[in-house]
Design a protein around this motif. Structure first.
Motif, PDB file in Angstrom:
ATOM      1  N   SER A  18      35.141  36.979  93.039  1.00  0.00           N
ATOM      2  CA  SER A  18      34.301  35.819  92.778  1.00  0.00           C
ATOM      3  C   SER A  18      32.893  35.976  93.350  1.00  0.00           C
ATOM      4  CB  SER A  18      34.948  34.559  93.372  1.00  0.00           C
ATOM      5  OG  SER A  18      35.130  34.702  94.765  1.00  0.00           O
ATOM      6  N   SER A  19      32.630  37.067  94.067  1.00  0.00           N
ATOM      7  CA  SER A  19      31.311  37.286  94.655  1.00  0.00           C
ATOM      8  C   SER A  19      30.374  37.908  93.615  1.00  0.00           C
ATOM      9  CB  SER A  19      31.406  38.217  95.869  1.00  0.00           C
ATOM     10  OG  SER A  19      32.261  37.678  96.850  1.00  0.00           O
ATOM     11  N   PRO A  20      29.094  37.510  93.595  1.00  0.00           N
ATOM     12  CA  PRO A  20      28.144  38.124  92.660  1.00  0.00           C
ATOM     13  C   PRO A  20      28.050  39.631  92.849  1.00  0.00           C
ATOM     14  CG  PRO A  20      27.224  36.148  93.645  1.00  0.00           C
ATOM     15  CD  PRO A  20      28.483  36.446  94.400  1.00  0.00           C
ATOM     16  N   VAL A  21      27.878  40.340  91.742  1.00  0.00           N
ATOM     17  CA  VAL A  21      27.772  41.798  91.786  1.00  0.00           C
ATOM     18  C   VAL A  21      26.425  42.198  91.192  1.00  0.00           C
ATOM     19  CG1 VAL A  21      28.875  43.981  91.163  1.00  0.00           C
ATOM     20  CG2 VAL A  21      30.273  41.937  91.501  1.00  0.00           C
ATOM     21  N   PRO A  22      25.328  42.037  91.947  1.00  0.00           N
ATOM     22  CA  PRO A  22      24.014  42.408  91.421  1.00  0.00           C
ATOM     23  C   PRO A  22      23.801  43.916  91.470  1.00  0.00           C
ATOM     24  CG  PRO A  22      23.781  41.591  93.653  1.00  0.00           C
ATOM     25  CD  PRO A  22      25.240  41.468  93.308  1.00  0.00           C
ATOM     26  N   ILE A  23      23.390  44.491  90.350  1.00  0.00           N
ATOM     27  CA  ILE A  23      23.097  45.924  90.289  1.00  0.00           C
ATOM     28  C   ILE A  23      21.651  46.127  89.874  1.00  0.00           C
ATOM     29  CG2 ILE A  23      23.677  48.113  89.157  1.00  0.00           C
ATOM     30  CD1 ILE A  23      26.551  46.992  88.913  1.00  0.00           C
ATOM     31  N   ILE A  24      21.243  45.455  88.803  1.00  0.00           N
ATOM     32  CA  ILE A  24      19.836  45.470  88.412  1.00  0.00           C
ATOM     33  C   ILE A  24      19.089  44.326  89.088  1.00  0.00           C
ATOM     34  CG2 ILE A  24      18.250  45.186  86.465  1.00  0.00           C
ATOM     35  CD1 ILE A  24      20.221  46.740  84.765  1.00  0.00           C
ATOM     36  N   GLY A  25      19.737  43.160  89.234  1.00  0.00           N
ATOM     37  CA  GLY A  25      19.088  42.045  89.922  1.00  0.00           C
ATOM     38  C   GLY A  25      20.005  40.846  90.031  1.00  0.00           C
ATOM     39  N   PRO A  26      19.936  40.097  91.138  1.00  0.00           N
ATOM     40  CA  PRO A  26      20.797  38.918  91.314  1.00  0.00           C
ATOM     41  C   PRO A  26      20.526  37.826  90.292  1.00  0.00           C
ATOM     42  CG  PRO A  26      19.096  38.998  93.022  1.00  0.00           C
ATOM     43  CD  PRO A  26      19.038  40.311  92.291  1.00  0.00           C
ATOM     44  N   GLN A  27      19.315  37.805  89.694  1.00  0.00           N
ATOM     45  CA  GLN A  27      19.002  36.791  88.687  1.00  0.00           C
ATOM     46  C   GLN A  27      19.841  36.956  87.427  1.00  0.00           C
ATOM     47  OE1 GLN A  27      17.147  39.388  89.545  1.00  0.00           O
ATOM     48  NE2 GLN A  27      15.607  39.943  87.997  1.00  0.00           N
ATOM     49  N   VAL A 164      35.482  43.188  83.453  1.00  0.00           N
ATOM     50  CA  VAL A 164      34.220  42.545  83.827  1.00  0.00           C
ATOM     51  C   VAL A 164      33.349  42.238  82.609  1.00  0.00           C
ATOM     52  CG1 VAL A 164      34.239  43.565  86.133  1.00  0.00           C
ATOM     53  CG2 VAL A 164      33.030  44.735  84.276  1.00  0.00           C
ATOM     54  N   ALA A 165      33.626  42.897  81.472  1.00  0.00           N
ATOM     55  CA  ALA A 165      32.890  42.616  80.235  1.00  0.00           C
ATOM     56  C   ALA A 165      33.691  43.147  79.065  1.00  0.00           C
ATOM     57  CB  ALA A 165      31.505  43.244  80.248  1.00  0.00           C
ATOM     58  N   GLN A 166      33.524  42.500  77.905  1.00  0.00           N
ATOM     59  CA  GLN A 166      34.296  42.897  76.733  1.00  0.00           C
ATOM     60  C   GLN A 166      33.513  42.634  75.460  1.00  0.00           C
ATOM     61  OE1 GLN A 166      38.267  41.418  76.805  1.00  0.00           O
ATOM     62  NE2 GLN A 166      38.753  42.057  74.719  1.00  0.00           N
ATOM     63  N   MET A 167      33.533  43.623  74.551  1.00  0.00           N
ATOM     64  CA  MET A 167      32.878  43.486  73.257  1.00  0.00           C
ATOM     65  C   MET A 167      33.755  42.728  72.276  1.00  0.00           C
ATOM     66  SD  MET A 167      31.206  47.167  72.437  1.00  0.00           S
ATOM     67  CE  MET A 167      30.004  47.934  73.525  1.00  0.00           C
ATOM     68  N   HIS A 168      33.100  42.078  71.306  1.00  0.00           N
ATOM     69  CA  HIS A 168      33.793  41.450  70.185  1.00  0.00           C
ATOM     70  C   HIS A 168      33.216  42.038  68.910  1.00  0.00           C
ATOM     71  CE1 HIS A 168      35.216  38.371  73.010  1.00  0.00           C
ATOM     72  NE2 HIS A 168      33.985  38.387  73.480  1.00  0.00           N
ATOM     73  N   LYS A 169      34.022  42.069  67.859  1.00  0.00           N
ATOM     74  CA  LYS A 169      33.541  42.600  66.587  1.00  0.00           C
ATOM     75  C   LYS A 169      32.466  41.696  66.006  1.00  0.00           C
ATOM     76  CE  LYS A 169      37.621  45.289  65.383  1.00  0.00           C
ATOM     77  NZ  LYS A 169      38.662  45.553  64.363  1.00  0.00           N
ATOM     78  N   LYS A 170      31.912  42.114  64.869  1.00  0.00           N
ATOM     79  CA  LYS A 170      30.803  41.385  64.247  1.00  0.00           C
ATOM     80  C   LYS A 170      31.126  39.898  64.152  1.00  0.00           C
ATOM     81  CE  LYS A 170      32.399  42.607  59.608  1.00  0.00           C
ATOM     82  NZ  LYS A 170      32.083  43.331  58.383  1.00  0.00           N
ATOM     83  N   ILE A 187      29.028  38.899  87.260  1.00  0.00           N
ATOM     84  CA  ILE A 187      28.747  40.299  86.939  1.00  0.00           C
ATOM     85  C   ILE A 187      27.332  40.384  86.366  1.00  0.00           C
ATOM     86  CG2 ILE A 187      29.431  42.269  85.523  1.00  0.00           C
ATOM     87  CD1 ILE A 187      31.401  41.582  87.760  1.00  0.00           C
ATOM     88  N   ASP A 188      26.581  41.357  86.805  1.00  0.00           N
ATOM     89  CA  ASP A 188      25.198  41.558  86.384  1.00  0.00           C
ATOM     90  C   ASP A 188      25.162  41.873  84.888  1.00  0.00           C
ATOM     91  OD1 ASP A 188      22.645  42.680  85.864  1.00  0.00           O
ATOM     92  OD2 ASP A 188      22.431  43.280  87.956  1.00  0.00           O
ATOM     93  N   TYR A 189      24.727  40.906  84.061  1.00  0.00           N
ATOM     94  CA  TYR A 189      24.773  41.140  82.619  1.00  0.00           C
ATOM     95  C   TYR A 189      23.665  42.065  82.133  1.00  0.00           C
ATOM     96  CZ  TYR A 189      21.700  36.929  82.452  1.00  0.00           C
ATOM     97  OH  TYR A 189      20.713  35.996  82.643  1.00  0.00           O
ATOM     98  N   ALA A 190      22.595  42.233  82.894  1.00  0.00           N
ATOM     99  CA  ALA A 190      21.590  43.250  82.540  1.00  0.00           C
ATOM    100  C   ALA A 190      22.195  44.646  82.698  1.00  0.00           C
ATOM    101  CB  ALA A 190      20.350  43.098  83.409  1.00  0.00           C
TER     102      ALA A 190
END
Length: 209
Positions: A18-27, A164-170, A187-190
């Motif tokens: 549940s803790s933020p995971v900033p890699i590129i930026g916390p924003q 942490v992330a998952q793609m969906h089809k068109k 999770i850092d979406y950037a």
């Protein structure tokens, strides 16, 4: 910042951090699920580019490619066209590792993470992601599995089953150039978008082979 939507999404695993995971930026770490719409080769004349929006159509990121170079660079920009990271790979590389640097830097003091195939003999079924602090690379910090052409890739935390992330089809019939990615809370979406840029670049490389 991207806003949550009512789009159907997977349920986060019970052991998700549940803790933020900033890699590129916390924003770029939202306490909610973030749904990103990826539009390949839309609204841009840049080489190897695509645009990323939220579900309301607001542009969050875009990509510009520098394909005529020795390193196949790509730059991820925010919605105001500020460079966030530079993604580069040397052409002469057995494992075709991709290195990601902050801004438009190419200096390893600005190195954020590295992405490479789990095995040199596999056909891009699994990619391992190593953060810059993981210098020994004895284990991966994130792992990408799935089929890029089917837009069916999943990003996991390390070598675990935690999504942490998952793609969906068109999104609908006729939207061949568009698909959606759901990024889990904190999770850092950037960072996730940068991984998508690398997946796209690897596919382009295969087309050129």
């Amino acid at each position: 910042m991207a806003q949550p939507s009512s789009h159907t999404r997977p349920t986060p695993p019970p052991n998700a951090d549940s803790s933020p995971v900033p890699i590129i930026g916390p924003q770029f770490c939202s306490p909610y699920h973030v749904d990103l719409v990826i539009m390949r080769n839309v609204l841009s004349l840049r080489d190897g580019s695509f645009v990323v929006t939220d579900v309301n159509g607001n542009i969050l990121f875009s990509v510009k490619g520098k394909l005529i170079s020795l390193h196949h660079n790509r730059v991820l920009l925010d919605g105001a066209d500020n460079p966030l990271v530079t993604i580069r790979r040397k052409i002469i590389s057995l494992h075709k590792k991709w290195y990601v640097f902050r801004g438009e830097s190419r200096d390893f003091k600005d190195h954020l993470f590295t992405v490479g195939k789990s095995s040199v003999v596999q056909l891009m079924k699994t990619l391992d992601v190593y953060l810059a602090s993981n210098t020994k690379e004895d284990f991966c910090d994130f792992r990408v599995k799935g089929n890029w052409l089917e837009r069916a890739c999943v990003v996991y935390a390390g070598e675990s089953s935690t999504t942490v992330a998952q793609m969906h089809k068109k999104l609908s019939v006729g939207d061949k150039g568009r698909f959606m990615v759901t990024v889990y809370p904190n999770i850092d979406y950037a960072f996730i978008v940068a991984l998508i840029v690398i997946l796209d670049a690897i596919h382009d490389d295969h087309d050129d082979d």
